[in-house]
Write an enzyme that holds these catalytic residues in place. Structure first.
Site, mmCIF file in Angstrom:
data_model
loop_
_atom_site.group_PDB
_atom_site.id
_atom_site.type_symbol
_atom_site.label_atom_id
_atom_site.label_comp_id
_atom_site.label_asym_id
_atom_site.label_seq_id
_atom_site.Cartn_x
_atom_site.Cartn_y
_atom_site.Cartn_z
ATOM 1 N N CYS A 54 0.982 -1.263 -0.049
ATOM 2 C CA CYS A 54 0.127 0.051 0.055
ATOM 3 C C CYS A 54 0.698 1.172 0.053
ATOM 4 C CB CYS A 54 -0.876 -0.031 1.261
ATOM 5 S SG CYS A 54 -1.012 -1.445 1.984
ATOM 6 N N CYS A 127 -2.791 3.513 2.917
ATOM 7 C CA CYS A 127 -3.279 2.409 3.476
ATOM 8 C C CYS A 127 -4.568 2.962 4.556
ATOM 9 C CB CYS A 127 -2.288 1.460 4.122
ATOM 10 S SG CYS A 127 -3.304 -0.297 4.801
ATOM 11 N N ASP A 128 -5.629 1.952 4.832
ATOM 12 C CA ASP A 128 -6.499 2.237 5.767
ATOM 13 C C ASP A 128 -6.628 3.462 6.649
ATOM 14 O OD1 ASP A 128 -7.251 -0.002 4.431
ATOM 15 O OD2 ASP A 128 -7.801 -1.250 5.992
ATOM 16 N N SER A 487 -13.165 -5.065 8.780
ATOM 17 C CA SER A 487 -12.608 -4.706 7.532
ATOM 18 C C SER A 487 -13.539 -4.279 6.633
ATOM 19 C CB SER A 487 -11.574 -5.751 7.288
ATOM 20 O OG SER A 487 -11.170 -5.562 5.691
#
Length: 585
Positions: A54, A127-128, A487
Site C-alpha cells: 500500500c 493504507c486504511d 474490515s
C-alpha cells in the site's frame, strides 16, 4: 503563478529577518538557495514504508508532488510518518495498533508542521488509517491542503490449475480472497498446494487493497469531500499517470495558498454529507462511519455515526464493487471513477454543488467538466440502482443505544433480518478458534466483545473470523456483532461499532449465551429480547471492564484518552475547544 509574500505566513518565523540567520544556516546546509529559503515552505508528508504494498510507491509519487510545488514557486519539504497496515496487522495482537495509528499519524503530521512552520500541506497516504489520519491533520491545522492517494493494487489472477477451486480461478483476486481461502483450507476444500499458489498471485503490484475496502473508500471520500483533485484517487499505484496527478497536486496547493483557501473552507458539513453519499452509493467500508465523524471533529463540526447512517438510508447503492459486488478499484477508474459517480448523484439532487475543492473550483463546476456517463456495468445509472438504499445501514436499539453499523451491500433484503441465540466470546481469538473448530451452530448470533477502542484496546477488525465463516460457507447462516470493527473486506451479516462498548458498561457487556438477539437492517434496529429491568439487574452485577495486558505504552495512553465510537473514537477536544489558529500565529 504570482510569487507569494511571506509576511503573514508561518514560515516567516524560520526564514525572515536577521534573527533567523541560525535557522537559514540549516537550510543552506541542505543545499537550498536563497530564493528557495524565502519562498513559502510546503510540507510534503507521506506514509511511505516497507511494511506493505500500500505504501511502497508513495516515495516516488512524493517526488512528483515536489516538482509541482517548485514549478509554482514554492519550496517543498518532504517528511514521513508512520503507517500500520491492516493487511499485515490483521488477526493477531498487532491489529490493536491500527486505529491508534490514525491518531498518531494526525499528531505527528501536526507536530512536524508546527515545529518547522510550514505554510501548506500535501499529504500522500496509501493504507486504511493513513488516509483519514492525513486528512484529520489537514483539517486540524487548517492550512491550505491537498490530499493524494497512493493508488490501489492491480487485481490478481489465479493460475488455471484444477487444484484451485473454480470460484477463485474465475474472478479477479484481492487480499480478501486470501482471507477467505484460509476458511476453504480449514474446511478441507482447498489443498496446501492450492493455497500456496494463490498467495503468490493475489497481490501482484504496489498499491492498497483493490476492493471497496477502507483504503479505497476513504480515497473516494478524499475526492468527494474536496481535499483531493477530482479523479486523482482512481488509477492504480503502478500507473505512471499517478505522477501527473501528484505534480498537479503540488501546483494546486500553491494556488490554494495564494488564494488563502484553507482545509476548513473545503471540509464543511455539506462536504461531509457529500462524502457520506459517495460511501453509501459505492457500498463502502463501515469504517467511514468512524472516520467521517473524526474528520468533522477536527473542524469543530458535529457529524456523528447517526448522521452518516441517515445519509446512507436514503442514498441508492449503484456502484458494483467488491466485497459485496463484482468489481475492483481499477474497474471503477476505467468506468470514469468518482467524478462519474458524483455526476449520477447530482442527477438525483443528492450532491451539494457549492462546496469548494482542492482545485479552487466548486464541486458543481468540477462535475460540469465531466463528459462520461455511467457505463451500466460498474456504475449503474442512479435511476436503476442495485438497491434503493445505501450499502451501509445504521442500527439502534436496547443492545446499541449509541448505535451500530452493518454493511448490507450484496445482501438480499430477505437476508437483512436475523434472529438467533447469542454465542458470546470475550475476544476475537476465542471466536476465531471456535470458528476454526466449528464450535458454533447455524442460526446463532456470534457476539465478540471487549474489542472496542478502550476495551481492546484499539478496536480491532474481525476480518480473520468473518472471512473464515465465509470460507466455510456459513456467511449467510450466522450473524456476528461486536464492539470492535470490521474490515472493509468483510462479507456477511456482520454488525460493528456497537456502542457503548463493553469496557464502558454497554449492554453488549451484559449479554449471555442463549439470549435472543434480533438484527433488523430493514428497520434499523439491534435488540436483545431482555426487559429493561433484566438489563438493569445485570448491569448492577457487572464487575467492570476486562483487564488487558496493556498497562503502559502507546495503547495504554490511547485507551485512557479515546472517546465514544459513534463520535469517531477521537482523543482530543477538537476544533470546538481550540483557542488559536496555527496559520495565524
Amino acid at each position: 503563478m504570482t510569487r507569494i509574500d511571506k509576511a503573514r505566513l508561518p514560515s516567516r518565523h524560520v526564514t525572515e529577518g536577521p534573527e533567523r540567520a541560525p535557522h537559514r544556516s540549516y537550510y543552506y546546509a541542505m543545499g537550498m538557495t536563497e530564493e528557495e529559503i524565502h519562498q513559502p515552505l510546503v510540507g510534503v508528508a507521506t506514509c511511505w514504508n516497507e511494511a506493505a504494498p500500500c505504501n511502497i510507491a508513495l516515495s516516488r509519487q512524493a517526488q512528483a508532488v515536489k516538482g509541482g510545488v517548485k514549478e509554482a514557486h514554492g519550496t517543498p519539504r518532504e517528511f514521513t510518518t508512520i503507517t500500520v497496515t491492516d493487511g499485515i496487522a490483521m488477526g493477531h495482537e498487532g491489529m490493536r495498533s491500527s486505529l491508534a495509528s490514525r491518531e498518531a499519524i494526525a499528531d505527528t503530521v501536526e507536530l512536524t508542521m508546527r515545529g518547522h512552520c510550514y505554510d501548506a500541506l500535501v499529504g500522500l497516504a496509501g493504507c486504511d488509517k493513513s488516509l483519514p489520519g492525513m486528512m484529520m491533520a489537514m483539517v486540524r491545522l487548517n492550512v491550505p491542503s491537498v490530499f493524494i492517494y497512493g493508488g490501489s493494487i492491480l487485481p490478481g489472477k489465479a493460475p488455471q490449475i484444477p487444484e484451485i477451486p473454480e470460484e477463485f480461478r474465475s474472478r479477479d483476486l484481492t487480499v480478501q480472497d486470501m482471507f477467505e481461502a484460509v476458511g476453504w483450507h480449514q474446511n478441507a476444500q482447498m489443498s496446501d498446494r492450492a493455497l500456496d499458489a494463490l498467495e503468490r498471485v493475489a497481490c501482484p503490484s504496489a498499491g492498497a487493497c483493490g476492493g471497496q475496502f477502507t483504503a479505497n473508500t476513504m480515497a473516494c471520500v478524499s475526492e468527494a469531500i474536496g481535499l483531493a483533485l477530482m479523479n486523482s484517487s482512481g488509477m492504480p499505484a503502478p500507473y505512471e499517470s499517478r505522477d501527473q496527478y501528484a505534480e498537479a497536486s503540488g501546483r494546486a496547493v500553491m494556488t490554494l495558498l495564494e488564494r488563502n483557501i484553507r482545509a476548513r473552507d473545503v471540509v464543511t458539513l455539506k462536504s461531509l454529507q457529500n462524502a457520506a453519499r459517495v460511501v453509501a452509493c459505492t457500498g463502502g467500508s463501515t469504517n467511514a462511519g468512524l472516520h467521517l465523524p473524526a474528520i468533522a471533529h477536527e473542524a469543530g463540526i458535529d457529524f456523528f455515526l447517526e448522521d452518516v447512517c441517515e445519509i446512507f438510508r436514503d442514498t441508492p447503492y449503484f456502484v458494483d464493487l467488491k466485497p459485496g459486488g463484482q468489481f475492483v478499484a481499477k474497474d471503477l477508474y476505467d468506468a470514469g471513477g468518482v467524478p462519474v459517480v458524483m455526476k449520477e448523484l447530482r442527477k438525483a439532487g443528492l450532491i451539494h454543488e457549492d462546496c469548494m475543492t482542492a482545485s479552487g473550483r466548486s464541486i458543481g463546476e468540477e462535475i460540469d467538466l465531466i463528459e462520461r456517463e455511467a457505463d451500466g456495468r460498474v456504475i449503474y445509472p442512479i435511476e436503476t440502482p442495485i438497491t434503493k438504499t445505501g450499502g451501509v445501514v445504521g442500527l439502534k436499539g436496547n443492545l446499541a443505544p449509541q448505535g451500530a453499523i452493518v454493511k448490507v451491500a450484496g445482501i438480499a433484503p430477505e437476508h437483512q433480518v436475523f434472529t438467533g441465540p447469542a454465542r458470546v466470546f470475550e475476544c476475537e481469538e476465542d471466536a476465531f478458534a471456535a470458528v476454526k473448530a466449528r464450535e458454533y451452530k447455524e442460526g446463532e448470533v456470534i457476539v465478540i466483545r471487549n474489542e472496542g477502542p478502550a476495551g481492546g484496546p484499539g478496536m480491532r477488525e474481525m476480518l480473520a473470523t468473518t472471512a473464515a465463516l465465509s470460507g466455510q460457507g456459513m456467511g449467510k447462516k450466522v450473524a456476528l456483532i461486536t464492539d470492535g470493527r470490521f474490515s472493509g473486506a468483510t462479507r456477511g451479516f456482520c454488525v460493528g461499532h456497537v456502542g457503548p462498548e463493553a469496557a464502558h458498561g454497554g449492554p453488549i457487556a451484559l449479554i449471555r449465551n442463549g439470549d435472543v438477539i434480533t438484527i433488523d437492517a430493514i428497520r434499523g434496529t439491534l435488540s436483545v429480547d431482555l426487559s429493561d429491568e433484566e438489563l438493569a439487574q445485570r448491569k448492577a452485577g457487572w464487575t467492570g471492564p476486562r483487564e488487558t495486558i496493556y498497562s503502559s505504552g502507546a495503547l495504554w495512553k490511547y485507551a485512557q484518552l479515546v472517546g465514544e465510537t459513534h463520535k469517531g473514537a477521537v482523543t482530543h477536544p477538537g476544533a470546538s475547544a481550540e483557542r488559536h489558529v496555527y496559520m495565524d500565529l
